[in-house]
Design an enzyme around this catalytic site. Structure first.
Site, PDB file in Angstrom:
ATOM      1  N   LYS A 192       0.848  -1.197   0.000  1.00  0.00           N
ATOM      2  CA  LYS A 192       0.000   0.000   0.000  1.00  0.00           C
ATOM      3  C   LYS A 192       0.881   1.244   0.000  1.00  0.00           C
ATOM      4  CE  LYS A 192      -1.855   2.883   2.850  1.00  0.00           C
ATOM      5  NZ  LYS A 192      -1.760   4.105   2.024  1.00  0.00           N
ATOM      6  N   GLU A 268       9.831   1.091  10.636  1.00  0.00           N
ATOM      7  CA  GLU A 268      10.905   2.064  10.398  1.00  0.00           C
ATOM      8  C   GLU A 268      10.233   3.419  10.475  1.00  0.00           C
ATOM      9  OE1 GLU A 268      12.841   4.755   9.226  1.00  0.00           O
ATOM     10  OE2 GLU A 268      12.933   4.001   7.170  1.00  0.00           O
ATOM     11  N   CYS A 303      13.646  10.464   6.781  1.00  0.00           N
ATOM     12  CA  CYS A 303      13.508  10.045   8.178  1.00  0.00           C
ATOM     13  C   CYS A 303      14.802  10.236   8.957  1.00  0.00           C
ATOM     14  CB  CYS A 303      13.017   8.608   8.263  1.00  0.00           C
ATOM     15  SG  CYS A 303      13.927   7.504   7.186  1.00  0.00           S
ATOM     16  N   GLU A 402       9.596  15.669  14.748  1.00  0.00           N
ATOM     17  CA  GLU A 402      10.058  15.468  13.380  1.00  0.00           C
ATOM     18  C   GLU A 402       9.298  16.421  12.464  1.00  0.00           C
ATOM     19  OE1 GLU A 402       9.156  11.646  11.613  1.00  0.00           O
ATOM     20  OE2 GLU A 402      11.169  11.574  10.749  1.00  0.00           O
TER      21      GLU A 402
HETATM   22  P1  NDP Z   1       2.171   8.286   7.987  1.00  0.00           P
HETATM   23  O1  NDP Z   1       2.868   7.510   9.022  1.00  0.00           O
HETATM   24  O2  NDP Z   1       0.866   8.892   8.316  1.00  0.00           O
HETATM   25  O3  NDP Z   1       1.975   7.390   6.671  1.00  0.00           O
HETATM   26  C1  NDP Z   1       2.791   6.292   6.301  1.00  0.00           C
HETATM   27  C2  NDP Z   1       1.918   5.214   5.689  1.00  0.00           C
HETATM   28  O4  NDP Z   1       0.978   4.739   6.665  1.00  0.00           O
HETATM   29  C3  NDP Z   1       1.078   5.713   4.522  1.00  0.00           C
HETATM   30  O5  NDP Z   1       0.948   4.687   3.558  1.00  0.00           O
HETATM   31  C4  NDP Z   1      -0.236   6.008   5.183  1.00  0.00           C
HETATM   32  O6  NDP Z   1      -1.324   5.995   4.284  1.00  0.00           O
HETATM   33  C5  NDP Z   1      -0.352   4.893   6.191  1.00  0.00           C
HETATM   34  N1  NDP Z   1      -1.242   5.221   7.279  1.00  0.00           N
HETATM   35  C6  NDP Z   1      -1.575   6.447   7.745  1.00  0.00           C
HETATM   36  N2  NDP Z   1      -2.459   6.352   8.755  1.00  0.00           N
HETATM   37  C7  NDP Z   1      -2.718   5.028   8.926  1.00  0.00           C
HETATM   38  C8  NDP Z   1      -3.554   4.293   9.808  1.00  0.00           C
HETATM   39  N3  NDP Z   1      -4.298   4.909  10.711  1.00  0.00           N
HETATM   40  N4  NDP Z   1      -3.565   2.953   9.695  1.00  0.00           N
HETATM   41  C9  NDP Z   1      -2.813   2.332   8.768  1.00  0.00           C
HETATM   42  N5  NDP Z   1      -2.026   2.969   7.902  1.00  0.00           N
HETATM   43  C10 NDP Z   1      -1.955   4.306   7.980  1.00  0.00           C
HETATM   44  O7  NDP Z   1       3.083   9.402   7.472  1.00  0.00           O
HETATM   45  P2  NDP Z   1       2.585  10.635   6.617  1.00  0.00           P
HETATM   46  O8  NDP Z   1       2.747  10.221   5.216  1.00  0.00           O
HETATM   47  O9  NDP Z   1       1.246  11.176   6.963  1.00  0.00           O
HETATM   48  O10 NDP Z   1       3.608  11.700   7.122  1.00  0.00           O
HETATM   49  C11 NDP Z   1       3.419  12.311   8.406  1.00  0.00           C
HETATM   50  C12 NDP Z   1       4.687  12.366   9.146  1.00  0.00           C
HETATM   51  O11 NDP Z   1       5.231  11.056   9.307  1.00  0.00           O
HETATM   52  C13 NDP Z   1       5.783  13.117   8.447  1.00  0.00           C
HETATM   53  O12 NDP Z   1       5.682  14.473   8.602  1.00  0.00           O
HETATM   54  C14 NDP Z   1       6.979  12.531   9.102  1.00  0.00           C
HETATM   55  O13 NDP Z   1       7.185  13.129  10.335  1.00  0.00           O
HETATM   56  C15 NDP Z   1       6.613  11.110   9.302  1.00  0.00           C
HETATM   57  N6  NDP Z   1       7.129  10.238   8.248  1.00  0.00           N
HETATM   58  C16 NDP Z   1       8.233   9.521   8.502  1.00  0.00           C
HETATM   59  C17 NDP Z   1       8.764   8.726   7.526  1.00  0.00           C
HETATM   60  C18 NDP Z   1       9.958   7.922   7.748  1.00  0.00           C
HETATM   61  O14 NDP Z   1      10.514   7.394   6.792  1.00  0.00           O
HETATM   62  N7  NDP Z   1      10.401   7.758   8.955  1.00  0.00           N
HETATM   63  C19 NDP Z   1       8.194   8.675   6.190  1.00  0.00           C
HETATM   64  C20 NDP Z   1       6.995   9.447   6.029  1.00  0.00           C
HETATM   65  C21 NDP Z   1       6.516  10.190   7.042  1.00  0.00           C
HETATM   66  P3  NDP Z   1      -1.906   7.370   3.673  1.00  0.00           P
HETATM   67  O15 NDP Z   1      -0.770   8.315   3.528  1.00  0.00           O
HETATM   68  O16 NDP Z   1      -2.438   6.942   2.380  1.00  0.00           O
HETATM   69  O17 NDP Z   1      -2.936   7.849   4.621  1.00  0.00           O
END
Ligand code: NDP
Length: 499
Positions: A192, A268, A303, A402
């Site tokens: 996903k 991660e 990240c 972050e």
């Molecule tokens: P999220 O953790 O919200 O999203 C990562 C993945 O999880 C996406 O595919 C998202 O789907 C999915 N997801 C979101 N909410 C749920 C849920 N309740 N249940 C199951 N799956 C879920 O990160 P974001 O993309 O919203 O980014 C927000 C913050 O997360 C960033 O500002 C950053 O701080 C952090 N982040 C950290 C990353 C890393 O590599 N460590 C990478 C990306 C973000 P969908 O987006 O389709 O809702």
């Protein structure tokens, strides 16, 4: 490739692109069961470029059933490792054959410079698939040192159906960090992608099929986290979830596992990397460049971004001036121009989030040295200036949370012990870096920093042979290297008594 094509070339290529927009289940592109779609927006312009299938629970059920059927059939799970290798190498080759298209899809979808998507993301993703393919027929199981009339074999077996839920900052690469080891070890998968960046994952699906990986083994479900993501996390027939994203959502996956079938979870998550520059830094120019690229690369949406710059007070002002000098050359530009080093922030929500942190930094008394504003608003896109704060206290919000944007928080320290104390004063533990000429300080600091990777006199380096992942609330389980393969397998002991 980016070096060879001009901005005009890439723009022309972009107009010729056709987007795959459906889910990929059991070897076929299909609409979401509900028929619903969501908008795919180009963050460089704010324009809607495609309508993507919005998958939900019913689609997850269909994909899991297909993945389970494929797994049980043994057509992939019981294929000889050397055969799986051949197909994964073919997939890597196909990704490179379509590298320009994949890079373009990535850039249009999430705003990163084409220079990076074509020279880093796509080649690294293909390399990850090839590396795992190459590894899988060179690994041996074990025979335990038991008494002579027993043969006790310790073997690794695939888990079954793996769900991979990935973020938008390196959509293809993060997907491949899961796909490589999960498929190499014989699992079936459901990927996903984040709702902001589904295009490369959907396109990859047909390359997977073309590479000879059987139908049903690899499925892609675009959709929202709260619907499709949650349904994967809660599914009773998903054996493992490999997640990259925020710490907050990582914790949801632990809950989903507890509320459903105790599936394996690997996480991660976020980071707040301390980038430490000691007074005896061997090369201030190189360190300043690393500090600037460490936070501005990929618009700060990394990240392990070096978001906290910890500098010895005695050299702080001079060092920060050098960082600002490099930062000034990294102004955001059109992501399709190969000269652009910093592109657009992924979406409007993230843009506002980043600007909100900048305001919070100012309010809490940090000193703005550079940037701090939205840029290129006339394009309709979501750009932020490279931003540097000085005089940050580690208790401030911009030092603790972050930001996931191009915002650097500079904190000064008096001695190496204080640097380590501040460096470790965070809920995260993904990465850390230290610059010092003294081998004792280097070793002591590297050992004392609680992080999954520590760079000494460099930043953001590594390759497929080294594991990546965090301590503390940065998660657990490692991507990359042979260590990642164990995340996707179960150990089995077979005890045979000889009569
Ligand atoms: P999220 O953790 O919200 O999203 C990562 C993945 O999880 C996406 O595919 C998202 O789907 C999915 N997801 C979101 N909410 C749920 C849920 N309740 N249940 C199951 N799956 C879920 O990160 P974001 O993309 O919203 O980014 C927000 C913050 O997360 C960033 O500002 C950053 O701080 C952090 N982040 C950290 C990353 C890393 O590599 N460590 C990478 C990306 C973000 P969908 O987006 O389709 O809702």
């Amino acid at each position: 490739m980016a070096e060879m094509l001009s901005a005009e070339d890439w723009k022309r290529e972009a107009t010729r692109l056709t987007f795959r927009t459906q889910a990929f289940i059991d070897g076929k592109y299909v609409d979401a069961a509900s028929g619903q779609t969501f908008d795919c927006v180009n963050p460089a312009t704010g324009a809607v470029i495609a309508k993507i299938a919005a998958c939900d629970k019913e689609d997850v059920d269909r994909a899991v059933a297909a993945a389970r059927r494929a797994f049980e059939s043994g057509k992939w799970s019981r294929m000889a490792p050397a055969q799986r290798k051949r197909r994964l190498l073919k997939l890597a080759e196909l990704m490179l054959k379509h590298a320009g298209e994949l890079a373009l899809l990535e850039t249009l979808d999430m705003g990163k410079p084409i220079r990076d998507s074509s020279s880093i993301d796509v080649p690294a993703a293909a390399n990850c698939i090839a590396w795992n393919g190459e590894a899988i027929d060179k690994l041996y199981d074990q025979v335990a040192p038991t008494e002579p009339n027993v043969v006790a074999m310790i073997t690794r077996e695939p888990l079954g159906v793996v769900g991979a839920v990935v973020p938008w900052n390196f959509p293809l690469l993060m997907g491949c960090w899961k796909i490589g080891p999960a498929l190499a070890t014989g699992n079936s998968m459901i990927l996903k992608p984040a709702e902001q960046s589904p295009l490369t994952a959907i396109r990859l699906a047909e390359l997977v099929l073309e590479a000879g990986i059987p139908e049903g083994v690899f499925n892609v479900l675009p959709g929202f986290g709260e619907t499709a993501g949650q349904a994967i996390g809660l599914h009773m027939d998903v054996d493992a979830v490999a997640f990259t994203g925020s710490t907050e959502v990582g914790k949801y996956f632990l809950q989903y596992a507890g509320r459903s079938n105790m599936k394996h979870v690997s996480l991660e998550c976020g980071g707040k990397t301390p980038h430490i520059v000691m007074a005896d830094c061997p090369d201030l120019e190189a360190a300043a460049k690393a500090a600037a690229f460490g936070i501005f690369f990929n618009q700060g949406e990394v990240c392990n971004a070096g978001s906290r710059l910890l500098v010895d007070a005695s050299i702080k002002d001079a060092f920060l001036a050098k960082v600002v000098e490099v930062g000034k050359r990294l102004q955001p530009g059109d992501p399709l121009d190969p000269k652009t080093r910093m592109g657009a922030i992924v979406d409007k929500t993230q843009l506002e989030r980043v600007l909100g942190y900048i305001e919070a930094g100012k309010k809490e008394g940090a000193e703005l040295k550079m940037g701090g504003k939205r840029a290129r608003a006339e394009t309709g896109g979501y750009y932020v200036e490279p931003t540097v704060f000085d005089k940050v206290d580690n208790r401030m919000k911009i030092a603790r949370e972050e930001i996931f944007g191009p915002v650097l928080s500079t904190i000064s320290f008096k001695d190496p012990e204080e640097a380590v104390r501040i460096g470790n004063d965070t809920i995260y533990g993904l990465a850390a870096a230290v610059w010092t000429r003294d081998i004792n300080t280097a070793h002591r600091t590297a050992k004392a920093l609680r992080a999954g990777v520590v760079w000494v006199n460099c930043f953001d380096e590594g390759d497929m042979s080294t594991p990546f992942g965090g301590f503390k609330q940065s998660g657990f389980g490692r991507d990359k290297s042979v260590h990642a393969l164990s995340k996707y397998t179960e150990l089995k002991t077979t005890w045979i008594r000889l009569h």
